[in-house]
Design an enzyme around this catalytic site. Structure first.
Site, PDB file in Angstrom:
ATOM      1  N   VAL A  18       9.888  -2.001   7.323  1.00 10.89           N
ATOM      2  CA  VAL A  18       8.872  -1.266   6.479  1.00 10.89           C
ATOM      3  C   VAL A  18       9.491  -0.635   4.387  1.00 10.89           C
ATOM      4  O   VAL A  18      10.522  -0.130   4.505  1.00 10.89           O
ATOM      5  CB  VAL A  18       8.444  -0.009   6.404  1.00 10.89           C
ATOM      6  CG1 VAL A  18       7.875   1.307   6.314  1.00 10.89           C
ATOM      7  CG2 VAL A  18       8.084   0.094   8.419  1.00 10.89           C
ATOM      8  N   GLU A  21       4.242   0.001   5.554  1.00 11.91           N
ATOM      9  CA  GLU A  21       4.532   0.095   4.365  1.00 11.91           C
ATOM     10  C   GLU A  21       4.558   2.408   4.077  1.00 11.91           C
ATOM     11  O   GLU A  21       4.251   2.101   5.533  1.00 11.91           O
ATOM     12  CB  GLU A  21       3.459   0.448   3.951  1.00 11.91           C
ATOM     13  CG  GLU A  21       1.724   0.468   3.729  1.00 11.91           C
ATOM     14  CD  GLU A  21       1.559   1.083   3.812  1.00 11.91           C
ATOM     15  OE1 GLU A  21       1.935   2.296   3.622  1.00 11.91           O
ATOM     16  OE2 GLU A  21       1.074   0.992   5.489  1.00 11.91           O
ATOM     17  N   GLY A  74      -0.454   2.746   9.567  1.00  8.68           N
ATOM     18  CA  GLY A  74       0.150   2.258   8.513  1.00  8.68           C
ATOM     19  C   GLY A  74       1.918   2.666   9.130  1.00  8.68           C
ATOM     20  O   GLY A  74       2.293   2.650  10.672  1.00  8.68           O
ATOM     21  N   GLU A  75       2.720   2.915   8.424  1.00  9.44           N
ATOM     22  CA  GLU A  75       4.507   2.349   8.943  1.00  9.44           C
ATOM     23  C   GLU A  75       4.532   0.893   9.854  1.00  9.44           C
ATOM     24  O   GLU A  75       5.310   0.503   9.896  1.00  9.44           O
ATOM     25  CB  GLU A  75       4.648   2.551   9.356  1.00  9.44           C
ATOM     26  CG  GLU A  75       4.606   4.420   9.608  1.00  9.44           C
ATOM     27  CD  GLU A  75       5.065   5.443  10.665  1.00  9.44           C
ATOM     28  OE1 GLU A  75       5.342   5.059  11.985  1.00  9.44           O
ATOM     29  OE2 GLU A  75       5.418   6.694  10.964  1.00  9.44           O
ATOM     30  N   GLY A  76       3.897  -0.292   9.716  1.00  6.60           N
ATOM     31  CA  GLY A  76       4.430  -1.602  10.624  1.00  6.60           C
ATOM     32  C   GLY A  76       3.173  -0.807  12.290  1.00  6.60           C
ATOM     33  O   GLY A  76       3.557  -1.939  12.573  1.00  6.60           O
TER      34      GLY A  76
END
Length: 338
Positions: free
Chosen positions: A73, A165, A305-307
């Site tokens: 990330v 991200e 998000g965050e992967g």
């Protein structure tokens, strides 16, 4: 040393499309033959078959495997937050990075559940990029620096790379990248991000419209410098390094996918080794996937998000390979195939 270590211009990065490895056709053919001989009707496992064959092509073997899954990330901050596009203060970026590091975020749990080693890389959080409504977000040198940091994060021993991200304001950046690359109106690409109300969405639309006008001369990889961010540039660097190492990549949702649009704009072949883990609830993501000609692995109404979506898709990829490698063929099982 990484693929990007000695490169001093975005033009030189774009030229890499001619030199990077392609999927191995021989391995794809043999893996396809195996899929067609397994004890199931041909094509009955659908996308699982496609994913196994995809992995075979990039690993250059008809029996691909995941010995180590790496998840990274990248985090960055954005000057466009001066336009009031974010419902949360930029301090939240660093706070969430700390949460990742302490194991408290959704991505930590999903990586543990699906067998990925997670690291988080914060890039100059105390120095946000420039406000894209006023001009370019970064210089070429800053963009290349962030790309190099992304490339350096890739583990050469990884079997697959999961990318994510974090960055307050980066759903605005994602929409700006998508609009700059593929056109349309800002409202076509904008969603609520981390929870913008109607007024916040309108501010995002206005900021993206002005940003694309202010940077209308940018194209290809220069879009990263114009309307991107450091975490987006790092994602691009990681994608390129993974390609050089023949490591397949799972991209996350709207923001992570949009980060790669400058690569696609420079040469669509740059994303051949990438799959998109899921289609986000952000309304621009489905439109972006159509533009990139990418089919998501999952559709779970996620928008974190965050992967996170990519990590869940890793579990699907593991299932695809278990079936591909573990199932018996008709001949092995003594089952008539007709």
């Amino acid at each position: 040393m990484t693929l990007l270590s000695d490169i001093t211009s975005l033009e030189a990065v774009a030229a890499l499309a001619e030199t990077l490895p392609a999927a191995d056709a021989g391995a794809i053919n043999v893996a396809t033959e195996r899929q067609n001989s397994l004890t199931k009707p041909m094509g009955a496992l659908g996308r699982l078959e496609e994913l196994a064959i995809f992995m075979a092509g990039w690993q250059e073997t008809d029996r691909p495997s995941i010995k180590r899954a790496q998840a990274v990330v990248f985090a960055g901050n954005h000057g466009v937050c001066a336009q009031g596009v974010n419902p949360f203060p930029q301090e939240v970026t660093a706070q969430m990075v700390a949460n990742f590091e302490h194991g408290g975020a959704a991505i930590n749990q999903l990586c543990r559940a699906n067998g990925a080693d997670l690291s988080v890389i914060a890039i100059d959080l105390d120095t946000p990029t420039n406000d894209i409504t006023q001009g370019a977000a970064m210089s070429e040198a800053e963009t290349l620096d962030a790309m190099c940091r992304g490339a350096e994060a890739v583990d050469a021993d990884a079997s697959v790379l999961v990318l994510g991200e974090m960055g307050i304001g980066n759903s605005t950046i994602a929409a700006a990248l998508a609009m700059a690359a593929f056109g349309g109106d800002a409202k076509d690409w904008v969603g609520r991000g981390t929870g913008s109300d109607d007024a916040g969405v309108n501010r995002k639309v206005d900021a993206i419209t002005r940003a694309c006008a202010a940077n209308s001369d940018a194209s290809g990889l220069a879009l990263l410098s114009a309307v991107g961010g450091r975490e987006q540039a790092a994602i691009c660097g990681a994608v390129l390094q993974a390609r050089a190492l023949r490591i397949p990549v799972i991209l996350d949702g709207f923001i992570c996918t949009a980060a790669t649009t400058p690569l696609f704009a420079a040469d669509p072949r740059f994303l051949d080794h990438c799959v998109v883990g899921h289609v986000s609830r952000e309304p621009g993501h489905a439109r972006l996937l159509d533009a990139l000609n990418k089919q998501p692995v999952l559709s779970l109404d996620m928008a974190l998000g965050e992967g996170s979506g990519a990590a869940v898709a890793l579990g699907i990829l593991r299932s695809a390979l278990e079936c591909h490698n573990g199932m018996a063929t008709f001949a092995e099982a003594g089952v008539s195939d007709g």
